[in-house]
Design an enzyme around this catalytic site. Sequence first.
Site, PDB file in Angstrom:
ATOM      1  N   ARG A 251      -1.131  -1.840  -6.768  1.00 49.79           N
ATOM      2  CA  ARG A 251      -1.192  -2.495  -6.235  1.00 49.79           C
ATOM      3  C   ARG A 251      -2.262  -4.012  -6.838  1.00 49.79           C
ATOM      4  O   ARG A 251      -1.876  -4.883  -6.962  1.00 49.79           O
ATOM      5  CB  ARG A 251      -1.978  -2.162  -4.496  1.00 49.79           C
ATOM      6  CG  ARG A 251      -2.190  -3.494  -3.196  1.00 49.79           C
ATOM      7  CD  ARG A 251      -2.457  -2.776  -2.464  1.00 49.79           C
ATOM      8  NE  ARG A 251      -3.722  -3.620  -1.268  1.00 49.79           N
ATOM      9  CZ  ARG A 251      -2.634  -4.445   0.187  1.00 49.79           C
ATOM     10  NH1 ARG A 251      -0.890  -4.287  -0.216  1.00 49.79           N
ATOM     11  NH2 ARG A 251      -2.930  -4.670   0.463  1.00 49.79           N
TER      12      ARG A 251
ATOM     13  N   ARG B  68       0.908  -0.888  -0.054  1.00 42.64           N
ATOM     14  CA  ARG B  68       0.246   0.304   0.289  1.00 42.64           C
ATOM     15  C   ARG B  68       1.109   1.443   0.025  1.00 42.64           C
ATOM     16  O   ARG B  68       2.297   1.556   0.426  1.00 42.64           O
ATOM     17  CB  ARG B  68      -1.313   0.335   1.595  1.00 42.64           C
ATOM     18  CG  ARG B  68      -1.827  -1.072   1.122  1.00 42.64           C
ATOM     19  CD  ARG B  68      -2.475  -1.463   2.555  1.00 42.64           C
ATOM     20  NE  ARG B  68      -3.083  -2.029   2.782  1.00 42.64           N
ATOM     21  CZ  ARG B  68      -3.186  -3.423   3.682  1.00 42.64           C
ATOM     22  NH1 ARG B  68      -1.843  -3.506   4.038  1.00 42.64           N
ATOM     23  NH2 ARG B  68      -3.867  -4.716   3.401  1.00 42.64           N
TER      24      ARG B  68
ATOM     25  N   LYS C 117      -2.326  -1.916   7.999  1.00 43.58           N
ATOM     26  CA  LYS C 117      -3.188  -1.442   8.331  1.00 43.58           C
ATOM     27  C   LYS C 117      -2.600  -2.413   9.806  1.00 43.58           C
ATOM     28  O   LYS C 117      -2.820  -3.612  10.181  1.00 43.58           O
ATOM     29  CB  LYS C 117      -4.466  -2.571   8.270  1.00 43.58           C
ATOM     30  CG  LYS C 117      -4.786  -1.581   6.681  1.00 43.58           C
ATOM     31  CD  LYS C 117      -6.315  -1.913   6.087  1.00 43.58           C
ATOM     32  CE  LYS C 117      -6.298  -1.749   4.482  1.00 43.58           C
ATOM     33  NZ  LYS C 117      -7.158  -1.670   4.358  1.00 43.58           N
TER      34      LYS C 117
ATOM     35  N   TYR D  88      -9.186 -10.492  -6.176  1.00 43.30           N
ATOM     36  CA  TYR D  88      -8.423 -10.915  -7.839  1.00 43.30           C
ATOM     37  C   TYR D  88      -8.191 -12.203  -9.146  1.00 43.30           C
ATOM     38  O   TYR D  88      -8.292 -11.370 -10.391  1.00 43.30           O
ATOM     39  CB  TYR D  88      -6.995 -10.884  -6.840  1.00 43.30           C
ATOM     40  CG  TYR D  88      -6.408  -9.943  -6.385  1.00 43.30           C
ATOM     41  CD1 TYR D  88      -6.391  -8.471  -7.145  1.00 43.30           C
ATOM     42  CD2 TYR D  88      -6.922  -9.498  -5.158  1.00 43.30           C
ATOM     43  CE1 TYR D  88      -6.382  -7.085  -6.468  1.00 43.30           C
ATOM     44  CE2 TYR D  88      -6.040  -8.334  -3.820  1.00 43.30           C
ATOM     45  CZ  TYR D  88      -6.660  -6.974  -5.204  1.00 43.30           C
ATOM     46  OH  TYR D  88      -6.431  -6.300  -4.582  1.00 43.30           O
TER      47      TYR D  88
ATOM     48  N   HIS E  85      -3.191  -8.892   3.396  1.00 40.70           N
ATOM     49  CA  HIS E  85      -5.242  -9.299   3.340  1.00 40.70           C
ATOM     50  C   HIS E  85      -4.911 -10.346   4.637  1.00 40.70           C
ATOM     51  O   HIS E  85      -4.665 -11.670   5.179  1.00 40.70           O
ATOM     52  CB  HIS E  85      -5.438 -10.137   2.302  1.00 40.70           C
ATOM     53  CG  HIS E  85      -5.407  -8.871   1.280  1.00 40.70           C
ATOM     54  ND1 HIS E  85      -5.567  -9.656   0.083  1.00 40.70           N
ATOM     55  CD2 HIS E  85      -5.757  -8.151   1.021  1.00 40.70           C
ATOM     56  CE1 HIS E  85      -5.803  -8.856  -0.922  1.00 40.70           C
ATOM     57  NE2 HIS E  85      -5.993  -7.330   0.149  1.00 40.70           N
TER      58      HIS E  85
ATOM     59  N   HIS F 222      -2.893   2.188  -5.530  1.00 40.36           N
ATOM     60  CA  HIS F 222      -3.318   1.171  -4.860  1.00 40.36           C
ATOM     61  C   HIS F 222      -4.029   0.491  -6.144  1.00 40.36           C
ATOM     62  O   HIS F 222      -4.002  -1.079  -6.072  1.00 40.36           O
ATOM     63  CB  HIS F 222      -4.848   1.769  -4.098  1.00 40.36           C
ATOM     64  CG  HIS F 222      -5.476   0.723  -3.379  1.00 40.36           C
ATOM     65  ND1 HIS F 222      -4.781   0.294  -2.049  1.00 40.36           N
ATOM     66  CD2 HIS F 222      -5.987   0.197  -3.210  1.00 40.36           C
ATOM     67  CE1 HIS F 222      -5.530  -0.292  -1.543  1.00 40.36           C
ATOM     68  NE2 HIS F 222      -6.602  -0.544  -2.291  1.00 40.36           N
TER      69      HIS F 222
END
Length: 315
Positions: free
Chosen positions: A264, A166, A190, A296, A287, A261
């Site tokens: 990414r 990210r 995150k 994806y 993730h 993004h």
Amino acid sequence: MDAEPTATPEAGLPEAFAVALGEYERHLVSERDLTAHTVRAYVADVTSLLDHAHRLGLTRLEDIDLRTLRSWLARQQTTGKARTTIARRSTAARVFTAWAARTGRAPADAGASLARPKAHRELPPVLRADEASRLIAAAVAAADDGSAVGLRDVAMLELLYATGIRVGELVGIDVDDVDRERCVVRVFGKGRKERTVPFGRPAARALGFWLEQGRRELARPDSGPALFLGARGGRIDQRAVRTLVHRRIAEVPGAPDIGPHGLRHTAATHLLEGGADLRSVQELLGHASLATTQLYTHVSTDRLRRAYAQAHPRA
């Protein structure tokens, strides 16, 4: 830096709601270590919920029940909010009510039984492999003058595409987080979750040029350990990286206008199309859920269908 609480009694909420909202914001900042953007989004969603509860005549957290939450989400739907917005607000409500119950501010978790709306998620466009190569080539061409900024831009683009990290993770990298011998970089995702991500030789070369030739020209005594520096010597910010990606994408004929993004998503799509398994891609991208990574595979399938429709005589 801690974010200042945004909720006050003067904001239109009952005092009990406003005080709880301020305490919740401090919890998000100091205990959960979320980004300023995420904190603002959570606080805005909870403010909307509390405002709705107030309009229903409620003034205390213990008065908010499952019916209140469902009423609030139904109102989002009737006012035309997107499914992704409603799903995000549902999550924000559940996190808030769980915190209220856990800290004794409410007798029970009103959101524990709240159904999670299914969000219709559309991934942004991705680059083809040749377009990604031309993107890097455009940055390399712009760096022909050997300028520090040019070397930095090539290194950032190479690293974004090579790793799929990210943009917030990119700007947070310190020099010591890069292991050039093993070709891996440590990033904090995150919730400050740490992971190690590999990168290839092109990115390693670009990083070498930046570290050995470019960074020293931009570094100042107060630059600190930041890997990528801005023109004034401080840690580069996300806005500058987004501007760079959009500018270089514009130089690739026919390529969709994507930001960091989008790179990414491009990296993830190319990994899966190249044969990488979902679990590995999940770990690389950081993730929390494999379901997020599975999105994806839909992109890859769609591209396969388009190629089939264009190439097969009986498609």
